[in-house]
Design a protein around this motif. Sequence first.
Motif, short mmCIF file in Angstrom:
data_model
loop_
_atom_site.label_atom_id
_atom_site.label_comp_id
_atom_site.label_asym_id
_atom_site.label_seq_id
_atom_site.Cartn_x
_atom_site.Cartn_y
_atom_site.Cartn_z
N GLN A 214 -1.94 11.95 -0.97
CA GLN A 214 -3.26 11.53 -0.52
C GLN A 214 -4.25 12.69 -0.56
O GLN A 214 -5.42 12.50 -0.28
CB GLN A 214 -3.17 10.93 0.88
CG GLN A 214 -2.43 9.60 0.89
CD GLN A 214 -2.28 8.96 2.25
OE1 GLN A 214 -1.16 8.71 2.67
NE2 GLN A 214 -3.37 8.66 2.93
N PHE A 245 -1.01 4.53 2.56
CA PHE A 245 -1.20 4.10 3.95
C PHE A 245 -0.83 5.16 4.97
O PHE A 245 -0.54 4.86 6.13
CB PHE A 245 -0.40 2.80 4.24
CG PHE A 245 -0.55 1.76 3.16
CD1 PHE A 245 -1.76 1.12 2.97
CD2 PHE A 245 0.50 1.46 2.30
CE1 PHE A 245 -1.92 0.19 1.96
CE2 PHE A 245 0.35 0.53 1.28
CZ PHE A 245 -0.86 -0.11 1.11
N GLY A 246 -0.82 6.42 4.54
CA GLY A 246 -0.47 7.52 5.45
C GLY A 246 0.82 8.22 5.04
O GLY A 246 1.08 9.35 5.46
N MET A 353 0.45 6.01 10.09
CA MET A 353 0.47 4.79 9.28
C MET A 353 -0.75 3.96 9.65
O MET A 353 -1.08 3.82 10.82
CB MET A 353 1.76 4.00 9.52
CG MET A 353 1.86 2.72 8.69
SD MET A 353 3.57 2.11 8.69
CE MET A 353 3.28 0.35 8.60
N PRO A 356 -3.33 4.67 12.60
CA PRO A 356 -2.27 5.36 13.35
C PRO A 356 -2.64 5.54 14.83
O PRO A 356 -3.73 5.99 15.14
CB PRO A 356 -2.16 6.72 12.65
CG PRO A 356 -3.48 6.93 12.00
CD PRO A 356 -3.95 5.56 11.60
N GLN A 509 -7.42 11.91 1.38
CA GLN A 509 -7.89 10.56 1.67
C GLN A 509 -7.11 10.06 2.86
O GLN A 509 -5.96 9.63 2.75
CB GLN A 509 -7.69 9.64 0.46
CG GLN A 509 -8.19 8.24 0.76
CD GLN A 509 -8.67 7.49 -0.46
OE1 GLN A 509 -7.89 6.85 -1.12
NE2 GLN A 509 -9.96 7.60 -0.77
N GLU A 685 -8.92 1.85 8.41
CA GLU A 685 -8.06 1.73 9.59
C GLU A 685 -8.43 0.51 10.44
O GLU A 685 -7.55 -0.27 10.84
CB GLU A 685 -8.12 2.99 10.47
CG GLU A 685 -8.26 4.31 9.73
CD GLU A 685 -7.02 4.79 8.99
OE1 GLU A 685 -5.92 4.31 9.29
OE2 GLU A 685 -7.17 5.64 8.10
MO1 MOS Z 1 -4.28 6.95 6.74
S1 MOS Z 1 -2.89 6.50 8.15
O1 MOS Z 1 -5.36 7.96 7.50
O2 MOS Z 1 -3.60 7.29 5.33
#
Ligand code: MOS
Length: 718
Positions: A214, A245-246, A353, A356, A509, A685
């Motif tokens: 990311q 997704f984290g 995730m 989060p 990201q 999010e």
């Molecule tokens: Mo996200 S959980 O900031 O990729």
Amino acid sequence: MIKEATISAIPTSADGLSRVDGRAKVTGSARYSAEYKLDGMTYAVLVGSTITKGSIASIDTKAAEKAPGVLAVVTYLNAPKVPGYQVAKNPAKPEAKSGPLKVFYDDKIMLNNHPVAMVIADTFERAQYGASLVKATYNKEAHDTKPPKDLSKGTEPWGGKEFSRGTKDAWQNAPIKLEQEYTIPNEFHNPMELHAIIAKWDSDDKLTVWDKTQGVKATRGDIAKVFKLKEEDVQVNSQFVGGAFGSALQVWPHEVAAIIGAKVVKRPVKLVLSRPDMFNSVGYRPYTWQKIGIGATADGKLVGITHEAAGQTSSYEDFAEGPINTSKGLYACPNVTTHYKIVSLDVGTPTWMRGPGEATGAFALESALDELSYKLKVDPIELRMINYAKTDPDNGKPYSSKYLDEAYEMGAKQIGWKDRKVEPAQTMQNGWLVGYGMGGGMFGAYRDKATVKAVMAADGILTLQTAVSDIGPGTGTAMTLIAAERMGISPDKIKFEMGESSLPDAPMQGGSATTATVGGAVYDACTDLKQKFQKLMGNGGADKLDYAKILKDHNLPSLDVTVQSSLGADGQKYSMQSWSVHFTKVLVHPTTGVVKIDKVVCVADSGTIVSPKTARSQIVGGAIGGIGMALMEEGVIDHRYGRYVNNNFADYHVPVNADIPQIEALFVNKPDLQINKMGAKGMGEIALIGMAAAVANAVYNATGKRVRDLPITADKLI
Ligand code: MOS
């Protein structure tokens, strides 16, 4: 507070720009990390431990080494030393955890499927066969993978100390009150694209990787640190990412393993995790136990909220998030007490995730608020409006923008909230019980620092460059729209280049910050570039410019600017948040307990909607993630062995098309001009936060059964 928007809000119809990389993605010309073909490529397969805690007694790699095509078998016994791993224990902190899992470092086993060997061969199949021949024996120790249902075993992570605003546990003295416990299980990111890396040493101290990440800059920094290389000698490429997704916000052991492997075989090594590996190699949303005490006056004014939470972490590394933050900030409540702890188990380390912390916290808080609404006999939306926070209750700052009240109104109208029966289990439709529910959420609206280079070439093509990754939301599309509007040119004259660590600095990201951060920098870079052209023309005023002609008239091959941009000092005066509310209509079968999602309406207050089509996709995707969290997702460990028993897509359930109705994504679409000149806040999010509670609340409205332990499976309703 709100000035007039300086970028026109693009209407939220289906007429927005389609993904600029859509054709590349559907035709397969977009290349993901595992899809690069390099000369001399080799393939690595990891061998995981069959025990959960203890040490390796012996490891026999002879058969694997002799297998056809096998080039090397790496274990802790023969692996080259990783310089960044050789850190002495801090004598001042003997109890400190060892930190991120060190691969092939020693004989210790910290979790089930702990990598004990890596087989590298000339084809993937031969590597896989070789891996099947590695035999290890173990000194087994008793493990603990089962999280407790309270705080007693936990330790306080950063920021985890007990906190009180106003009077501690004030809810206990309220006229109307309730106290309930909620749990969420371990949930897994499971992007379609498996985590993958290709590592290639260009020389002894120069490295190139094609890696699912990311953040190419952050990954470059981490790899440079682990291998003690100069940052500029590490090149990280991640042009396309198939969801994360984290799970790709940090460097994991398999990435280090591939780089070690490439050193050993002196050829490029490709390592792709298997789907089962994805369940303990790249983090997850941790099991979290929560207890909420909430009290109100008879007319619905909140007196106090006490929110305790305990999340699981690994034995070697602390991971902490903010499930309790939602209770500090979502409502104007004078007395809030929170306490958060983490519990160490013999499992892998969790990670961020989607949504989060807040997604976990909002499930508990928004369920509790719904429970309170029935006790008070006050409509759930009205209850939220009675306690609507006009300034940030946590720090007293004004909000940079907040239109959550409008979002409630829009969503209620669209879902048909007036049809909701106040008493549960009152309505049937073709033999199914009908229920309506809602749940909301907030997430910090962040704007970090980013640098964008903008080049206008003689052919009238504008190229924008920055090192951000796009994990799927359509960053290139949104950036193109911002640039097109600023420059007054058509989107098809714009190229957005990203995903390489050699490009100008941009953050990872993550945290829904890309549109605000990189978009803000694109906006500023385009503004400066246009001014440069206007200056060149000497008139300073003309708005519609023919860039190609100006360059030709001045005999210039191109004009460019490089602009760094971030939140101004004024930003600190405000509390910046994105807001969402989700509404669902569910059908529950009275005999089988099957839950069908009949209708979903999501409303986001995320400032100006820059790219309507991709914004809609973000919201729909987040809502689907929330439905999975509510009804299906649950990593199940067989605690006798410490191993996941549903570590595959057949047994770990996620929603499929048949589970998902038409989802309506609505946007308040009002600019937040404190965060950037487009007025755009984050939305990734908040697209998920609050959704699980909306489903749980609808299930209660349909059945009168309150499920506080996710997921809401049929067995819990019959
Ligand atoms: Mo996200 S959980 O900031 O990729």
